[in-house]
Design a protein around this motif. Sequence first.
Motif, PDB file in Angstrom:
ATOM      1  N   TYR A  64       0.857  -1.183   0.000  1.00 35.90           N
ATOM      2  CA  TYR A  64       0.000   0.000   0.000  1.00 35.90           C
ATOM      3  C   TYR A  64       0.891   1.231   0.000  1.00 35.90           C
ATOM      4  O   TYR A  64       1.820   1.336   0.806  1.00 35.90           O
ATOM      5  N   TYR A  65       0.618   2.150  -0.921  1.00 37.15           N
ATOM      6  CA  TYR A  65       1.385   3.383  -1.036  1.00 37.15           C
ATOM      7  C   TYR A  65       0.511   4.543  -0.556  1.00 37.15           C
ATOM      8  O   TYR A  65      -0.400   4.985  -1.281  1.00 37.15           O
ATOM      9  N   ALA A  66       0.777   4.998   0.649  1.00 32.72           N
ATOM     10  CA  ALA A  66      -0.074   6.009   1.284  1.00 32.72           C
ATOM     11  C   ALA A  66      -0.092   7.319   0.505  1.00 32.72           C
ATOM     12  O   ALA A  66      -1.144   7.964   0.391  1.00 32.72           O
ATOM     13  N   ASP A  67       1.060   7.727  -0.039  1.00 35.57           N
ATOM     14  CA  ASP A  67       1.128   9.003  -0.755  1.00 35.57           C
ATOM     15  C   ASP A  67       0.211   9.024  -1.965  1.00 35.57           C
ATOM     16  O   ASP A  67      -0.380  10.057  -2.299  1.00 35.57           O
ATOM     17  N   TRP A  68       0.105   7.887  -2.644  1.00 32.74           N
ATOM     18  CA  TRP A  68      -0.734   7.805  -3.850  1.00 32.74           C
ATOM     19  C   TRP A  68      -2.099   7.195  -3.544  1.00 32.74           C
ATOM     20  O   TRP A  68      -2.989   7.223  -4.396  1.00 32.74           O
ATOM     21  N   ASN A  69      -2.249   6.610  -2.366  1.00 29.92           N
ATOM     22  CA  ASN A  69      -3.476   5.915  -1.976  1.00 29.92           C
ATOM     23  C   ASN A  69      -3.834   4.809  -2.973  1.00 29.92           C
ATOM     24  O   ASN A  69      -4.986   4.632  -3.358  1.00 29.92           O
ATOM     25  N   ILE A  70      -2.810   4.086  -3.389  1.00 30.96           N
ATOM     26  CA  ILE A  70      -3.038   2.937  -4.266  1.00 30.96           C
ATOM     27  C   ILE A  70      -2.274   1.736  -3.713  1.00 30.96           C
ATOM     28  O   ILE A  70      -1.386   1.879  -2.854  1.00 30.96           O
ATOM     29  N   ALA A  71      -2.612   0.567  -4.229  1.00 29.41           N
ATOM     30  CA  ALA A  71      -1.922  -0.657  -3.838  1.00 29.41           C
ATOM     31  C   ALA A  71      -1.357  -1.320  -5.090  1.00 29.41           C
ATOM     32  O   ALA A  71      -1.714  -0.962  -6.217  1.00 29.41           O
ATOM     33  N   MET A  72      -0.470  -2.267  -4.872  1.00 32.70           N
ATOM     34  CA  MET A  72       0.066  -3.081  -5.964  1.00 32.70           C
ATOM     35  C   MET A  72       0.057  -4.531  -5.515  1.00 32.70           C
ATOM     36  O   MET A  72       0.567  -4.861  -4.429  1.00 32.70           O
ATOM     37  N   THR A  73      -0.544  -5.389  -6.311  1.00 35.12           N
ATOM     38  CA  THR A  73      -0.475  -6.818  -6.042  1.00 35.12           C
ATOM     39  C   THR A  73       0.740  -7.366  -6.763  1.00 35.12           C
ATOM     40  O   THR A  73       0.802  -7.330  -7.993  1.00 35.12           O
ATOM     41  N   ASP A  74       1.716  -7.849  -6.009  1.00 31.99           N
ATOM     42  CA  ASP A  74       2.915  -8.409  -6.619  1.00 31.99           C
ATOM     43  C   ASP A  74       2.628  -9.786  -7.212  1.00 31.99           C
ATOM     44  O   ASP A  74       3.052 -10.096  -8.315  1.00 31.99           O
ATOM     45  N   PHE A  75       1.942 -10.625  -6.450  1.00 30.62           N
ATOM     46  CA  PHE A  75       1.562 -11.935  -6.971  1.00 30.62           C
ATOM     47  C   PHE A  75       0.469 -12.550  -6.098  1.00 30.62           C
ATOM     48  O   PHE A  75       0.266 -12.161  -4.951  1.00 30.62           O
ATOM     49  N   THR A  76      -0.225 -13.490  -6.691  1.00 28.65           N
ATOM     50  CA  THR A  76      -1.183 -14.327  -5.973  1.00 28.65           C
ATOM     51  C   THR A  76      -0.956 -15.757  -6.438  1.00 28.65           C
ATOM     52  O   THR A  76      -0.901 -16.010  -7.643  1.00 28.65           O
ATOM     53  N   ILE A  77      -0.804 -16.667  -5.496  1.00 30.28           N
ATOM     54  CA  ILE A  77      -0.563 -18.072  -5.832  1.00 30.28           C
ATOM     55  C   ILE A  77      -1.708 -18.932  -5.304  1.00 30.28           C
ATOM     56  O   ILE A  77      -2.044 -18.871  -4.117  1.00 30.28           O
ATOM     57  N   ILE A  78      -2.301 -19.689  -6.209  1.00 33.39           N
ATOM     58  CA  ILE A  78      -3.283 -20.699  -5.824  1.00 33.39           C
ATOM     59  C   ILE A  78      -2.586 -22.039  -5.980  1.00 33.39           C
ATOM     60  O   ILE A  78      -2.349 -22.497  -7.100  1.00 33.39           O
ATOM     61  N   LEU A  85      -9.432 -20.828  -2.597  1.00 31.88           N
ATOM     62  CA  LEU A  85      -8.271 -20.022  -2.219  1.00 31.88           C
ATOM     63  C   LEU A  85      -8.295 -18.638  -2.850  1.00 31.88           C
ATOM     64  O   LEU A  85      -7.889 -17.659  -2.217  1.00 31.88           O
ATOM     65  N   GLY A  86      -8.763 -18.547  -4.087  1.00 30.69           N
ATOM     66  CA  GLY A  86      -8.799 -17.246  -4.743  1.00 30.69           C
ATOM     67  C   GLY A  86      -9.637 -16.254  -3.975  1.00 30.69           C
ATOM     68  O   GLY A  86      -9.214 -15.118  -3.720  1.00 30.69           O
ATOM     69  N   ARG A  87     -10.827 -16.665  -3.587  1.00 35.01           N
ATOM     70  CA  ARG A  87     -11.715 -15.789  -2.824  1.00 35.01           C
ATOM     71  C   ARG A  87     -11.138 -15.495  -1.442  1.00 35.01           C
ATOM     72  O   ARG A  87     -11.174 -14.359  -0.969  1.00 35.01           O
ATOM     73  N   PHE A  88     -10.581 -16.528  -0.807  1.00 29.00           N
ATOM     74  CA  PHE A  88     -10.008 -16.359   0.533  1.00 29.00           C
ATOM     75  C   PHE A  88      -8.895 -15.314   0.527  1.00 29.00           C
ATOM     76  O   PHE A  88      -8.880 -14.397   1.366  1.00 29.00           O
ATOM     77  N   LEU A  89      -7.987 -15.413  -0.423  1.00 25.16           N
ATOM     78  CA  LEU A  89      -6.872 -14.470  -0.488  1.00 25.16           C
ATOM     79  C   LEU A  89      -7.350 -13.075  -0.885  1.00 25.16           C
ATOM     80  O   LEU A  89      -6.912 -12.076  -0.305  1.00 25.16           O
ATOM     81  N   ALA A  90      -8.246 -12.999  -1.867  1.00 23.35           N
ATOM     82  CA  ALA A  90      -8.725 -11.700  -2.341  1.00 23.35           C
ATOM     83  C   ALA A  90      -9.485 -10.951  -1.252  1.00 23.35           C
ATOM     84  O   ALA A  90      -9.301  -9.737  -1.069  1.00 23.35           O
ATOM     85  N   ARG A  91     -10.345 -11.653  -0.529  1.00 21.40           N
ATOM     86  CA  ARG A  91     -11.142 -10.993   0.508  1.00 21.40           C
ATOM     87  C   ARG A  91     -10.272 -10.515   1.668  1.00 21.40           C
ATOM     88  O   ARG A  91     -10.459  -9.414   2.194  1.00 21.40           O
ATOM     89  N   ASN A  92      -9.337 -11.346   2.097  1.00 21.40           N
ATOM     90  CA  ASN A  92      -8.456 -10.953   3.197  1.00 21.40           C
ATOM     91  C   ASN A  92      -7.525  -9.820   2.792  1.00 21.40           C
ATOM     92  O   ASN A  92      -7.256  -8.912   3.591  1.00 21.40           O
ATOM     93  N   ARG A  93      -7.043  -9.846   1.555  1.00 18.68           N
ATOM     94  CA  ARG A  93      -6.202  -8.768   1.050  1.00 18.68           C
ATOM     95  C   ARG A  93      -6.981  -7.459   0.994  1.00 18.68           C
ATOM     96  O   ARG A  93      -6.492  -6.412   1.413  1.00 18.68           O
ATOM     97  N   GLU A  94      -8.198  -7.517   0.469  1.00 16.55           N
ATOM     98  CA  GLU A  94      -9.026  -6.314   0.374  1.00 16.55           C
ATOM     99  C   GLU A  94      -9.312  -5.727   1.759  1.00 16.55           C
ATOM    100  O   GLU A  94      -9.213  -4.510   1.954  1.00 16.55           O
ATOM    101  N   LYS A  95      -9.627  -6.578   2.703  1.00 21.49           N
ATOM    102  CA  LYS A  95      -9.908  -6.113   4.067  1.00 21.49           C
ATOM    103  C   LYS A  95      -8.684  -5.424   4.660  1.00 21.49           C
ATOM    104  O   LYS A  95      -8.788  -4.348   5.271  1.00 21.49           O
ATOM    105  N   ASP A  96      -7.521  -6.012   4.475  1.00 21.14           N
ATOM    106  CA  ASP A  96      -6.281  -5.445   5.002  1.00 21.14           C
ATOM    107  C   ASP A  96      -5.983  -4.095   4.352  1.00 21.14           C
ATOM    108  O   ASP A  96      -5.643  -3.120   5.037  1.00 21.14           O
ATOM    109  N   LEU A  97      -6.134  -4.012   3.035  1.00 18.77           N
ATOM    110  CA  LEU A  97      -5.842  -2.771   2.327  1.00 18.77           C
ATOM    111  C   LEU A  97      -6.817  -1.658   2.684  1.00 18.77           C
ATOM    112  O   LEU A  97      -6.428  -0.494   2.812  1.00 18.77           O
TER     113      LEU A  97
END
Length: 223
Positions: A64-78, A85-97
């Motif tokens: 998460y880049y606070a100055d730009w208020n954007i995020a970058m997903t480097d990778f997702t592995i299923i 797993l896709g939903r599990f990772l996406a939902r937890n990532r979204e909540k954290d961000l």
Amino acid sequence: MEYRRITSIEDPLFVQMHDLMKEVFPPEEVLEFELWKEPLEDPGIRVFVAVHNDEVVGATEYRYYADWNIAMTDFTIIGRPGLSLGRFLARNREKDLQELAKENGKVLFGMFAEIYDPYQLEDHEFGGVKPMNPFVRREVLSHLGYKRLDLSYVHPSWKNDGEAVKGLDFCFMPTDDNVSEISAALVAEFLTTYYSVLTNKPQEWVQMIEEIKGKETINLLPL
């Protein structure tokens, strides 16, 4: 299933995660084991694994880049089918961000990602893991709301050998579905910052950045 953060190469879960990366990604996309030490200790880089019965079955890295208020997903592995797993990772990532953006007093603007275009290159087997098939992943990420930036994209190899990696699109998932373009200056600044760790940049990448700098906005196209 547990969503657990990794902050050290000494963590046994990281050994499992790195082995999983080598199974599913091409060699030029995988950073060497020892070179992960500093990134994992960087509070701005968030590496999480999905743990099922004490086994790492999935992972995601993002920032998460606070100055730009954007995020970058480097990778997702299923790493295994049949576990959502896709939903599990996406939902937890979204909540954290969203929590990180809230701490920054904002609502997340959106998230960048590099997404394989199997219509350009069809030689990525991804360890035979069917959910990691580039055609499948591309459609899933489209469902999530990612759009591709209207540019011919290359990125520097993570081997830092000066080679340009092709066969990907640079994409953005805006929080607001009505967003149809993005600031070119933001894209240029972000990519320059993101790849600053690599000292050996290919000429194709340098030229791409200069072309982006010459624009005001970049359209977001269907994925």
